[in-house]
Design a protein around this motif. Structure first.
Motif, PDB file in Angstrom:
ATOM      1  N   HIS A 182       0.841  -1.205   0.000  1.00 17.46           N
ATOM      2  CA  HIS A 182       0.000   0.000   0.000  1.00 17.46           C
ATOM      3  C   HIS A 182       0.871   1.247   0.000  1.00 17.46           C
ATOM      4  O   HIS A 182       1.993   1.212   0.507  1.00 17.46           O
ATOM      5  N   LEU A 183       0.333   2.315  -0.495  1.00 20.57           N
ATOM      6  CA  LEU A 183       1.022   3.598  -0.362  1.00 20.57           C
ATOM      7  C   LEU A 183       0.869   4.063   1.082  1.00 20.57           C
ATOM      8  O   LEU A 183      -0.241   4.050   1.615  1.00 20.57           O
ATOM      9  N   PRO A 184       1.966   4.470   1.713  1.00 25.41           N
ATOM     10  CA  PRO A 184       1.813   4.931   3.106  1.00 25.41           C
ATOM     11  C   PRO A 184       1.103   6.285   3.150  1.00 25.41           C
ATOM     12  O   PRO A 184       1.018   6.979   2.147  1.00 25.41           O
ATOM     13  N   ASN A 185       0.634   6.623   4.302  1.00 27.79           N
ATOM     14  CA  ASN A 185      -0.014   7.938   4.482  1.00 27.79           C
ATOM     15  C   ASN A 185       1.062   9.011   4.537  1.00 27.79           C
ATOM     16  O   ASN A 185       1.398   9.504   5.606  1.00 27.79           O
ATOM     17  N   LEU A 240     -11.329   7.578   6.113  1.00 32.26           N
ATOM     18  CA  LEU A 240     -10.585   7.528   7.372  1.00 32.26           C
ATOM     19  C   LEU A 240      -9.189   8.115   7.229  1.00 32.26           C
ATOM     20  O   LEU A 240      -8.595   8.568   8.189  1.00 32.26           O
ATOM     21  N   ALA A 241      -8.732   8.092   5.972  1.00 34.89           N
ATOM     22  CA  ALA A 241      -7.288   8.076   5.773  1.00 34.89           C
ATOM     23  C   ALA A 241      -6.467   9.133   6.488  1.00 34.89           C
ATOM     24  O   ALA A 241      -5.567   8.784   7.214  1.00 34.89           O
TER      25      ALA A 241
HETATM   26  C1  LIG Z   1      -3.374   5.206   6.671  1.00 37.17           C
HETATM   27  O1  LIG Z   1      -4.018   5.676   7.825  1.00 37.17           O
HETATM   28  C2  LIG Z   1      -5.265   5.045   8.084  1.00 37.17           C
HETATM   29  C3  LIG Z   1      -5.880   5.694   9.275  1.00 37.17           C
HETATM   30  O2  LIG Z   1      -4.967   6.398  10.007  1.00 37.17           O
HETATM   31  C4  LIG Z   1      -5.042   3.544   8.318  1.00 37.17           C
HETATM   32  O3  LIG Z   1      -6.280   2.917   8.501  1.00 37.17           O
HETATM   33  C5  LIG Z   1      -4.340   2.970   7.112  1.00 37.17           C
HETATM   34  O4  LIG Z   1      -4.014   1.617   7.359  1.00 37.17           O
HETATM   35  C6  LIG Z   1      -3.092   3.729   6.792  1.00 37.17           C
HETATM   36  N1  LIG Z   1      -2.550   3.205   5.541  1.00 37.17           N
HETATM   37  C7  LIG Z   1      -1.307   2.758   5.436  1.00 37.17           C
HETATM   38  C8  LIG Z   1      -0.909   2.243   4.101  1.00 37.17           C
HETATM   39  O5  LIG Z   1      -0.529   2.758   6.383  1.00 37.17           O
END
Ligand SMILES: *[C@@H]1O[C@H](CO)[C@@H](O)[C@H](O)[C@H]1NC(C)=O
Ligand SMILES: *[C@@H]1O[C@H](CO)[C@@H](O)[C@H](O)[C@H]1NC(C)=O
Ligand SMILES: *[C@@H]1O[C@H](CO)[C@@H](O)[C@H](O)[C@H]1NC(C)=O
Ligand SMILES: *[C@@H]1O[C@H](CO)[C@@H](O)[C@H](O)[C@H]1NC(C)=O
Ligand SMILES: *[C@@H]1O[C@H](CO)[C@@H](O)[C@H](O)[C@H]1NC(C)=O
Ligand SMILES: *[C@@H]1O[C@H](CO)[C@@H](O)[C@H](O)[C@H]1NC(C)=O
Length: 596
Positions: A182-185, A240-241
């Motif tokens: 996944h792409l991180p936040n 949520l992101a």
């Molecule tokens: C991004 O953040 C959301 C909520 O904070 C979380 O549910 C999600 O897993 C995160 N995504 C990654 C790729 O870390």
């Protein structure tokens, strides 16, 4: 003497000198010598770096290597397109390295496991190679990075959330690799150039990255979803992101919304108050002025009315005439207070907009001097000047009428409304405004007028987007002024050369985005110290870093600014020279801007 044959004695001496020279160099060998030599041994089988050998043991003289002048340590290595191969491991001990570009070579294998010694790196380009394996955890030691380009390699593994440590990052290019997951936040407030296309990424795109174009995400796993790509089927996840999203915080943090609204309201109220105040003062002013007319104090004005022409409202050639009364009856709005007085925007009864400046009593010389000066200034016409239209002189009132410029000042364009939602002033516009302003000041100097108060609030922008210099030549009316951030350190009086210094500060303001009076009281000194340390990339306005292909122009403009702000006045270039140099920065119409 030079043609006399060398005696054996001479030869011996020469040998001795050259030997001891060699010896002293060997003794003070740069600590960067051996790492570079072992890098060459491992990576340059086709001997493209033939200079890199012990015949010239100073790495600073080698092709592709630059050093800090201060300590002769290697600060930049730029070796592009040289068919270099192997590993870059030996380079990781170059602890003063700031720029490393090895793009378009044939390096392969994993990235070095320990990058901790490279923590000064600001630019790292390893794109178009054959690096493979995951990003090493020590990559996050490079917290000073502005640009990271690892595109066109075979890197794999996840893109780690720890990239958030790169808080200055402007460029992150990871496309055409094998990254998956996944792409991180990512929450990188300065990021302007981002690309992860052509990998194997999947899952939702975090909101913080959703403002980048579709092509930045294309050619990944079909399950990569969310804006700007197609909507995810699990629609709960993007919502949520990112509570920390720096790009769109007004929408997703309602708790911040209220204070913001409150602030807007407060600002509106203050603005409204100011307008009302300006109106009231104008009305009062009108009232008293008429009273004075009736009681005989405003004799000159009244006399002139009787003659059908205003003898005191003096118009410059070719200007549309109006009566002082028109001006006094006009609705007005305060534009700002300056050293010489307060400026208003006035709407005449026929709808004409003019700017009116009330000159402070104390600062004005005699009447004759004023008339004479205004005749000089009023005749000046140039497409980069705000022309004076008329003036009025009476014992208790001195007014200067000039064209009203509807667009903002350079100061507002550079500093106003910074932050998310602002449209940055792009590089082309900055060059255009700087060039226009330079021509305006050069024209003044050609006409033997010193501006005396060059600063970004006196560079206005007309409807066509051209810079126009305002408030020129008024410095002789000013009382001895307090020093300001644009004033040359040597300037006891205003001269052309002190104008050039102020203009240099203005150029630095355009380049750095820093406001001289508030943020950087001695901008020239700060810039010189940064440039001396070869941190040149760091002086530029972060808003400019998104424009590729113009770094050269920015550096050239920086050198013009540094020349203008030379401490010794006679070392500064003339204003017409400055205008020509700015014009030569970009051959007209040959450059296009890229912003993506
Ligand atoms: C991004 O953040 C959301 C909520 O904070 C979380 O549910 C999600 O897993 C995160 N995504 C990654 C790729 O870390
Ligand atoms: C070593 O470098 C010098 C120039 O610095 C060059 O003239 C010479 O040919 C080089 N020697 C070898 C063996 O490549
Ligand atoms: C690059 O190096 C390889 C092998 O080292 C060689 O075969 C190739 O011709 C080189 N290419 C160029 C452009 O020098
Ligand atoms: C980092 O630098 C130190 C001192 O120069 C050196 O001893 C060490 O080996 C370097 N580490 C790496 C991984 O190059
Ligand atoms: C991203 O890289 C791809 C090549 O993989 C290119 O076609 C695309 O234009 C780039 N997009 C952006 C926004 O840089
Ligand atoms: C913020 O989000 C809203 C609603 O999704 C959108 O209309 C707006 O363009 C966004 N603003 C920015 C600066 O991304």
């Amino acid at each position: 003497m030079a043609s006399s044959p060398l005696s054996p004695h001479h030869l011996l001496l020469a040998t001795f000198i050259s030997l001891s020279f060699h010896l002293s160099l060997t003794l003070s060998l740069s600590p960067d010598f051996y790492p570079l030599i072992s890098f060459k041994a491992a990576s340059d089988p086709s001997n493209k770096l033939s200079q890199w050998n012990s015949t010239s043991p100073d790495p600073c003289s080698w092709h592709g290597v630059s050093c800090l002048p201060r300590n002769r340590r290697v600060s930049a290595i730029v070796l592009e397109n040289l068919n270099l191969t192997g590993s870059i491991l030996p380079l990781t001990s170059l602890s003063h390295l700031r720029i490393l570009s090895l793009k378009a070579n044939r390096f392969h294998g994993p990235l070095p496991p320990s990058l901790a010694n490279l923590s000064s790196l600001t630019l790292l380009y390893l794109n178009h190679n054959h690096f493979s394996g995951p990003l090493p955890p020590s990559l996050t030691a490079l917290t000073r990075l502005f640009r990271l380009d690892l595109s066109h390699n075979s890197l794999s593994g996840p893109i780690p959330l720890s990239l958030n440590r790169f808080s200055r990052l402007l460029t992150l290019r990871l496309h055409l690799n094998n990254f998956h997951g996944h792409l991180p936040n990512l929450s990188l407030p300065n990021l302007v150039d981002f690309n992860v296309s052509s990998n194997h990424l999947s899952g939702p795109i975090p909101l913080s990255l959703s403002s980048f174009p579709q092509s930045a995400f294309s050619h990944n796993s079909p399950s990569l979803c969310g804006p700007p790509l197609t909507q995810c089927t699990h629609k709960a996840i993007p919502a949520l992101a990112s509570p920390l999203n720096p790009r769109n915080d007004t929408v997703f943090s309602p708790q911040r919304r209220t204070p913001k609204l409150g602030l807007m309201l407060l600002l509106l109220i203050v603005l409204a108050d100011l307008l009302v105040l300006a109106f009231v003062s104008l009305l009062l002013y009108c009232y008293f002025c008429r009273k004075r007319n009736h009681s005989g104090e405003g004799k000159e004005v009244r006399d002139s009315k009787e003659r059908g022409e205003d003898s005191q409202m003096v118009f410059f050639e070719g200007e549309k005439r109006f009566q002082l009364d028109d001006l006094l009856r006009a609705s007005a709005e305060m534009l700002g207070k300056g050293v010489f007085g307060t400026a208003y925007k006035a709407v005449l009864h026929d709808g004409t907009l003019v700017a009116v400046k009330r000159i402070k009593e104390v600062s004005v010389g005699g009447k004759r001097e004023f008339h004479q000066r205004m005749q000089e200034l009023g005749s000046l016409r140039h497409c980069n000047l705000v022309a004076f239209r008329a003036y009025y002189f009476a014992k208790h009132e001195k007014l200067l009428v000039s064209d009203y410029m509807p667009n903002a000042s350079l100061s507002y364009l550079l500093h106003g409304n910074r932050g998310p939602g602002r449209t940055p002033l792009d590089w082309s516009s900055r060059v255009k405004l700087a060039g226009g302003a330079a021509r305006g000041v050069a024209f003044l100097h050609d006409n033997k007028v010193t501006h005396g108060n060059i600063k970004s609030t006196n560079v206005l922008v007309d409807v066509a987007g051209n810079a126009r210099i305002a408030d020129f030549g008024l410095s002789i009316f000013a009382a001895p002024t307090t020093p300001n951030a644009y004033r040359a350190p040597d300037a006891r009086k205003h001269t052309h050369m002190s104008d050039v210094y102020s203009f240099g500060v203005l150029l630095l303001e355009i380049l750095t985005g820093k406001c001289p009076s508030a943020e950087a009281p001695d901008l020239p000194r700060w810039v010189r110290s940064v440039v001396r340390e070869e941190w040149t990339a760091e002086v530029f306005d972060l808003e400019l870093m998104s424009y590729r292909d113009v770094e050269e122009e920015m550096v050239a403009m920086l050198h013009i600014a540094i020349a203008c702000t030379a401490t010794a006045p006679d070392q500064r270039p003339t204003m017409s020279h400055v205008a020509n140099m700015i014009q030569d920065l970009r051959p007209a119409g040959t450059r296009t801007q890229s912003f993506n």
